[in-house]
Design a protein around this motif. Structure first.
Motif, PDB file in Angstrom:
ATOM      1  N   LYS A  71       0.837  -1.210   0.000  1.00  0.00           N
ATOM      2  CA  LYS A  71       0.000   0.000   0.000  1.00  0.00           C
ATOM      3  C   LYS A  71       0.867   1.254   0.000  1.00  0.00           C
ATOM      4  O   LYS A  71       0.538   2.249  -0.643  1.00  0.00           O
ATOM      5  N   TYR A  72       1.977   1.191   0.730  1.00  0.00           N
ATOM      6  CA  TYR A  72       2.898   2.328   0.759  1.00  0.00           C
ATOM      7  C   TYR A  72       3.482   2.586  -0.638  1.00  0.00           C
ATOM      8  O   TYR A  72       3.501   3.726  -1.107  1.00  0.00           O
ATOM      9  N   LEU A  73       3.928   1.540  -1.306  1.00  0.00           N
ATOM     10  CA  LEU A  73       4.493   1.704  -2.653  1.00  0.00           C
ATOM     11  C   LEU A  73       3.457   2.277  -3.621  1.00  0.00           C
ATOM     12  O   LEU A  73       3.779   3.123  -4.455  1.00  0.00           O
ATOM     13  N   LYS A  74       2.226   1.819  -3.492  1.00  0.00           N
ATOM     14  CA  LYS A  74       1.162   2.348  -4.351  1.00  0.00           C
ATOM     15  C   LYS A  74       0.925   3.823  -4.041  1.00  0.00           C
ATOM     16  O   LYS A  74       0.818   4.655  -4.952  1.00  0.00           O
ATOM     17  N   LYS A  75       0.874   4.161  -2.763  1.00  0.00           N
ATOM     18  CA  LYS A  75       0.594   5.542  -2.348  1.00  0.00           C
ATOM     19  C   LYS A  75       1.655   6.515  -2.844  1.00  0.00           C
ATOM     20  O   LYS A  75       1.345   7.632  -3.265  1.00  0.00           O
ATOM     21  N   ILE A  76       2.927   6.102  -2.824  1.00  0.00           N
ATOM     22  CA  ILE A  76       3.994   7.016  -3.255  1.00  0.00           C
ATOM     23  C   ILE A  76       4.334   6.847  -4.744  1.00  0.00           C
ATOM     24  O   ILE A  76       5.310   7.402  -5.228  1.00  0.00           O
ATOM     25  N   SER A  77       3.524   6.074  -5.456  1.00  0.00           N
ATOM     26  CA  SER A  77       3.691   5.836  -6.895  1.00  0.00           C
ATOM     27  C   SER A  77       5.045   5.211  -7.242  1.00  0.00           C
ATOM     28  O   SER A  77       5.726   5.653  -8.165  1.00  0.00           O
ATOM     29  N   GLU A 107      -0.664  -7.751  -4.321  1.00  0.00           N
ATOM     30  CA  GLU A 107      -2.124  -7.700  -4.208  1.00  0.00           C
ATOM     31  C   GLU A 107      -2.558  -6.356  -3.610  1.00  0.00           C
ATOM     32  O   GLU A 107      -3.514  -5.739  -4.075  1.00  0.00           O
ATOM     33  N   ALA A 108      -1.836  -5.887  -2.602  1.00  0.00           N
ATOM     34  CA  ALA A 108      -2.165  -4.604  -1.972  1.00  0.00           C
ATOM     35  C   ALA A 108      -1.934  -3.427  -2.915  1.00  0.00           C
ATOM     36  O   ALA A 108      -2.594  -2.399  -2.806  1.00  0.00           O
ATOM     37  N   MET A 109      -1.014  -3.587  -3.862  1.00  0.00           N
ATOM     38  CA  MET A 109      -0.754  -2.534  -4.861  1.00  0.00           C
ATOM     39  C   MET A 109      -1.729  -2.602  -6.021  1.00  0.00           C
ATOM     40  O   MET A 109      -1.702  -1.755  -6.894  1.00  0.00           O
ATOM     41  N   LYS A 110      -2.540  -3.672  -6.053  1.00  0.00           N
ATOM     42  CA  LYS A 110      -3.423  -3.938  -7.191  1.00  0.00           C
ATOM     43  C   LYS A 110      -2.576  -4.168  -8.451  1.00  0.00           C
ATOM     44  O   LYS A 110      -2.912  -3.715  -9.542  1.00  0.00           O
ATOM     45  N   GLN A 111      -1.471  -4.879  -8.251  1.00  0.00           N
ATOM     46  CA  GLN A 111      -0.520  -5.160  -9.322  1.00  0.00           C
ATOM     47  C   GLN A 111      -0.654  -6.633  -9.726  1.00  0.00           C
ATOM     48  O   GLN A 111      -0.852  -7.503  -8.872  1.00  0.00           O
ATOM     49  N   ASP A 112      -0.548  -6.911 -11.004  1.00  0.00           N
ATOM     50  CA  ASP A 112      -0.654  -8.270 -11.523  1.00  0.00           C
ATOM     51  C   ASP A 112       0.510  -9.123 -11.018  1.00  0.00           C
ATOM     52  O   ASP A 112       1.677  -8.743 -11.183  1.00  0.00           O
ATOM     53  N   THR A 113       0.204 -10.267 -10.414  1.00  0.00           N
ATOM     54  CA  THR A 113       1.261 -11.130  -9.887  1.00  0.00           C
ATOM     55  C   THR A 113       2.039 -11.832 -11.006  1.00  0.00           C
ATOM     56  O   THR A 113       3.059 -12.458 -10.745  1.00  0.00           O
ATOM     57  N   GLY A 114       1.597 -11.682 -12.232  1.00  0.00           N
ATOM     58  CA  GLY A 114       2.311 -12.249 -13.377  1.00  0.00           C
ATOM     59  C   GLY A 114       3.655 -11.568 -13.639  1.00  0.00           C
ATOM     60  O   GLY A 114       4.455 -12.062 -14.422  1.00  0.00           O
TER      61      GLY A 114
END
Length: 171
Positions: free
Chosen positions: A39-45, A68-75
């Motif tokens: 979530k932190y990585l997503k928040k700070i882009s 998953e918390a970043m809403k990033q594809d695990t692929g």
């Protein structure tokens, strides 16, 4: 600019003493901290475009929960057996093999290799310069043109974050 995120696996469980080290899962604290870092990585882009992870259970769970918390594809995860207690050289090789179109990559692995990799890449020599706790995250940056040009001493520390600080500041 190339960005390297080094994420140490989250806190592992020691409740089953019969489990092989490779198979140890995350503890309840680790299950909370891994997504907290995502979530932190997503928040700070700073979402990575490419992830190389140890396939050991605790690193695997950390990678999956974080993405998953970043809403990033695990692929985007490449599982690399060499990151399970081989050498910091294997970590550097994993970085050098990053696809060229990628600007930000992340490695999910183990100590003491995470600390020694951060030290070596940022120009340290014999003594480890960092203490990375479980689920600790360090961001290195490099002006290298190509990933294969990243070698010891070619990076500088941009920032570091640990779950305890996030928990205290963001809840």
């Amino acid at each position: 600019m190339k960005y390297i995120l080094l994420l140490r696996h989250a806190k592992s469980s020691w409740t089953d003493e019969n489990l092989d080290d490779y198979d140890r899962p995350l503890a309840s604290r680790g299950i909370k901290d891994a997504p907290r870092m995502g979530k932190y990585l997503k928040k700070i882009s700073y979402k990575p475009e490419h992830v190389v992870s140890s396939p050991a259970q605790r690193a695997k769970e950390t990678s999956l929960l974080c993405l998953e918390a970043m809403k990033q594809d695990t692929g985007i995860i490449k599982w690399d057996e060499g990151l399970y207690f081989d050498s910091s050289r294997k970590y550097v090789e994993a970085i050098q093999q990053t696809p060229e179109k990628v600007e930000r990559m992340m490695i999910v692995g183990h100590n003491p290799l995470m600390e020694s990799t951060a030290t070596v890449l940022s120009g340290g020599k014999d003594r480890t310069a960092f203490r990375i706790p479980t689920a600790g995250l360090i961001c290195l940056e490099s002006y290298a043109v190509r990933w294969q040009d990243i070698k010891p001493g070619t990076c500088q520390v941009k920032w570091m974050m640990i779950p305890k600080v996030l928990k205290e500041t963001l809840g």
